[in-house]
Design a protein around this motif. Structure first.
Motif, short mmCIF file in Angstrom:
data_model
loop_
_atom_site.label_atom_id
_atom_site.label_comp_id
_atom_site.label_asym_id
_atom_site.label_seq_id
_atom_site.Cartn_x
_atom_site.Cartn_y
_atom_site.Cartn_z
N ARG A 1 0.80 -1.22 0.00
CA ARG A 1 0.00 0.00 0.00
C ARG A 1 0.84 1.27 0.00
NH1 ARG A 1 -2.97 3.19 -1.88
NH2 ARG A 1 -4.50 4.33 -0.71
N THR B 1 -11.73 -2.64 -10.96
CA THR B 1 -11.07 -1.35 -10.89
C THR B 1 -9.61 -1.54 -10.52
OG1 THR B 1 -11.20 0.89 -9.98
CG2 THR B 1 -11.61 -0.92 -8.47
N VAL C 1 -6.75 -0.52 -8.16
CA VAL C 1 -6.47 0.12 -6.88
C VAL C 1 -5.01 0.57 -6.94
CG1 VAL C 1 -6.37 -0.19 -4.39
CG2 VAL C 1 -8.14 -1.33 -5.71
N ARG C 2 -4.81 1.87 -6.86
CA ARG C 2 -3.45 2.41 -6.98
C ARG C 2 -2.59 2.02 -5.80
NH1 ARG C 2 -3.51 8.59 -8.73
NH2 ARG C 2 -1.30 8.12 -8.78
N GLY D 1 -0.63 -0.66 -9.74
CA GLY D 1 -1.84 -0.97 -9.01
C GLY D 1 -2.15 -2.45 -9.03
N ASN E 1 -5.42 -5.18 -9.57
CA ASN E 1 -6.75 -5.28 -10.15
C ASN E 1 -7.69 -5.90 -9.14
OD1 ASN E 1 -8.89 -5.38 -11.87
ND2 ASN E 1 -8.11 -7.07 -13.11
N LEU E 2 -8.72 -5.18 -8.77
CA LEU E 2 -9.73 -5.66 -7.83
C LEU E 2 -11.00 -5.91 -8.61
CD1 LEU E 2 -10.48 -6.16 -4.84
CD2 LEU E 2 -11.29 -3.81 -4.80
N ASP F 1 -14.77 -11.71 -4.38
CA ASP F 1 -13.81 -10.63 -4.50
C ASP F 1 -12.50 -11.26 -4.88
OD1 ASP F 1 -15.32 -8.39 -3.77
OD2 ASP F 1 -15.21 -9.00 -1.67
N SER G 1 -8.46 -10.28 -5.97
CA SER G 1 -7.44 -9.26 -6.12
C SER G 1 -6.25 -9.89 -6.82
CB SER G 1 -7.04 -8.73 -4.75
OG SER G 1 -6.08 -7.73 -4.91
#
Length: 122
Positions: free
Chosen positions: A22, A79, A81-82, A101, A103-104, A118, A120
């Motif tokens: 993160r 989307t 996620v950066r 990023g 990919n989610l 979900d 990731s």
């Protein structure tokens, strides 16, 4: 794993991985802060990422679950996620968005249906 010789407990290992993904902190800097070697930090972050990927449901499993619940349709959306990463880390780089990023993706079943997966992925 429960081994007595592990340098980090599971919670600390998760924190190390989150800080790396993160915040984009360099592993050598994180290793110093956590009191471990850079090689151990690299191994533990890779181990945690592999563990999360292994426990994520596949799209096929999610579609089977949706079919069993009787949803009329599903919506698949995703989307980027950066995350802050170095230029060296090609697996986490998106050519389309020109940034790093993960990919989610989310699969949602029919009207008012619950989210069934979900996933990731780098």
């Amino acid at each position: 794993m429960g081994s007595r010789w592990r340098a980090l407990d599971p919670g600390t290992q998760a924190l190390l991985t989150l800080a790396h993904l993160r915040k984009g902190e360099a592993l050598r800097d994180l290793a110093t802060g956590f009191g471990i070697s850079a090689a151990t930090a690299w191994r533990r972050t890779r181990e945690t990422i592999a563990l999360l990927a292994a426990h994520a449901p596949s799209i096929r499993d999610a579609l089977r679950h949706t079919k069993r619940t009787g949803a009329a349709f599903v919506i698949l959306d995703g989307t980027l996620v950066r995350i802050n990463r170095n230029q060296i880390d090609r697996p986490f780089s998106s050519g389309k968005h020109q940034r790093h990023g993960m990919n989610l993706r989310k699969l949602v079943g029919g009207p008012g249906g619950p989210g069934v997966a979900d996933e990731s992925l780098p």
